[in-house]
Enzyme design. Sequence first.
Site, PDB file in Angstrom:
ATOM      1  N   GLN A 146       0.838  -1.205   0.000  1.00  0.00           N
ATOM      2  CA  GLN A 146       0.000   0.000   0.000  1.00  0.00           C
ATOM      3  C   GLN A 146       0.872   1.253   0.000  1.00  0.00           C
ATOM      4  OE1 GLN A 146      -3.472  -0.524   2.931  1.00  0.00           O
ATOM      5  NE2 GLN A 146      -2.072  -2.183   3.477  1.00  0.00           N
ATOM      6  N   ASP A 187       6.459   4.568  -1.287  1.00  0.00           N
ATOM      7  CA  ASP A 187       7.803   5.078  -0.965  1.00  0.00           C
ATOM      8  C   ASP A 187       8.937   4.442  -1.779  1.00  0.00           C
ATOM      9  OD1 ASP A 187       8.129   2.538   0.272  1.00  0.00           O
ATOM     10  OD2 ASP A 187       7.435   3.348   2.196  1.00  0.00           O
ATOM     11  N   HIS A 215      -1.383   1.446  -4.379  1.00  0.00           N
ATOM     12  CA  HIS A 215      -1.738   2.872  -4.410  1.00  0.00           C
ATOM     13  C   HIS A 215      -0.855   3.683  -5.354  1.00  0.00           C
ATOM     14  CE1 HIS A 215      -3.616   2.101  -0.240  1.00  0.00           C
ATOM     15  NE2 HIS A 215      -4.573   2.155  -1.142  1.00  0.00           N
ATOM     16  N   CYS A 235       0.616  13.443 -17.179  1.00  0.00           N
ATOM     17  CA  CYS A 235      -0.127  14.636 -17.570  1.00  0.00           C
ATOM     18  C   CYS A 235      -1.621  14.360 -17.435  1.00  0.00           C
ATOM     19  CB  CYS A 235       0.217  15.022 -19.004  1.00  0.00           C
ATOM     20  SG  CYS A 235      -0.755  16.420 -19.622  1.00  0.00           S
ATOM     21  N   CYS A 276       3.549  19.383 -18.514  1.00  0.00           N
ATOM     22  CA  CYS A 276       3.893  18.440 -19.584  1.00  0.00           C
ATOM     23  C   CYS A 276       4.695  19.124 -20.682  1.00  0.00           C
ATOM     24  CB  CYS A 276       2.597  17.858 -20.144  1.00  0.00           C
ATOM     25  SG  CYS A 276       2.804  16.745 -21.538  1.00  0.00           S
ATOM     26  N   CYS A 304       2.212  18.795 -24.095  1.00  0.00           N
ATOM     27  CA  CYS A 304       1.000  19.593 -24.331  1.00  0.00           C
ATOM     28  C   CYS A 304       0.848  20.758 -23.357  1.00  0.00           C
ATOM     29  CB  CYS A 304      -0.240  18.700 -24.276  1.00  0.00           C
ATOM     30  SG  CYS A 304      -0.730  18.238 -22.596  1.00  0.00           S
ATOM     31  N   ALA A 315       8.786  -4.452  12.847  1.00  0.00           N
ATOM     32  CA  ALA A 315       8.972  -5.291  11.662  1.00  0.00           C
ATOM     33  C   ALA A 315      10.402  -5.814  11.534  1.00  0.00           C
ATOM     34  CB  ALA A 315       8.573  -4.512  10.411  1.00  0.00           C
TER      35      ALA A 315
END
Length: 251
Positions: free
Chosen positions: A102, A105, A120, A128, A148, A151, A233
């Site tokens: 999710q 990073d 995500h 653009c 962009c 364009c 973790a």
Amino acid sequence: MEKNNYQKASNWILTSKYTVVFTGAGISVESGIPPFRGENGLWSKYNPIFLETNYFRAHPKKSWELIKEIFYDFFGQAKPNESHRILAKWEKNKLIQTIITQNIDNLHHEAGSKNILEFHGTAQTLSCIDCNMQYCSKKFLNSLPPHCSDCGGLLKPDFVFFSEPIPTIVHQDSITNAKIADLFILVGTTGEIMPASMIPYVAKENGAKFIEINVNPSKYTKSITDIFLQGKATDVFMKLDKKILSKKEEN
């Protein structure tokens, strides 16, 4: 639900045919990236309105100043921690098959993992909003808001804003992986963010076993978790990795 049964958890990882790892903000906290929600979360310091699509279009400079500050200047300093590195090693050794994350990073990539589904999206590229031309983010953040080259349209980071749908391909690939997993490892996720939070339930419905690694219980702990490994973790992954190495040496 068993607690802190490293012996059994390492056995499951070694004998699983298809293991999927599902990571949330908790895996990156030890890399210096705070979670979004909670007492010390980012949304306690910033109003998240700048990630609303309509606000972004109406106030691109204001939005981009905060986007750059948080997701590029601040997050950009983070480095993979031992959890990310161990997962990359396990993938190389064919102990895990896929990571569904999710997080935006990029730390799983930096650690060396290959088969990653970024649920995500990612901060590494910009698109653009008019012509969909895609660019590497690093080259376009000197002048805000970025536009962009093709364009002249406004560029938006390729991660999911509030109210935006999850890209169809990554959503479907995540469901497919959840369906075929016989082992599902939850890491640092609260189970509160929809629709990502529904993916583990797909795995449970299809018979997967569940190992959860978390500092605190989540919405999954009492409902679908089989083994709850409580702790930071990095600590948990290092203990698990040590168990796995010793079992391999025995064989």
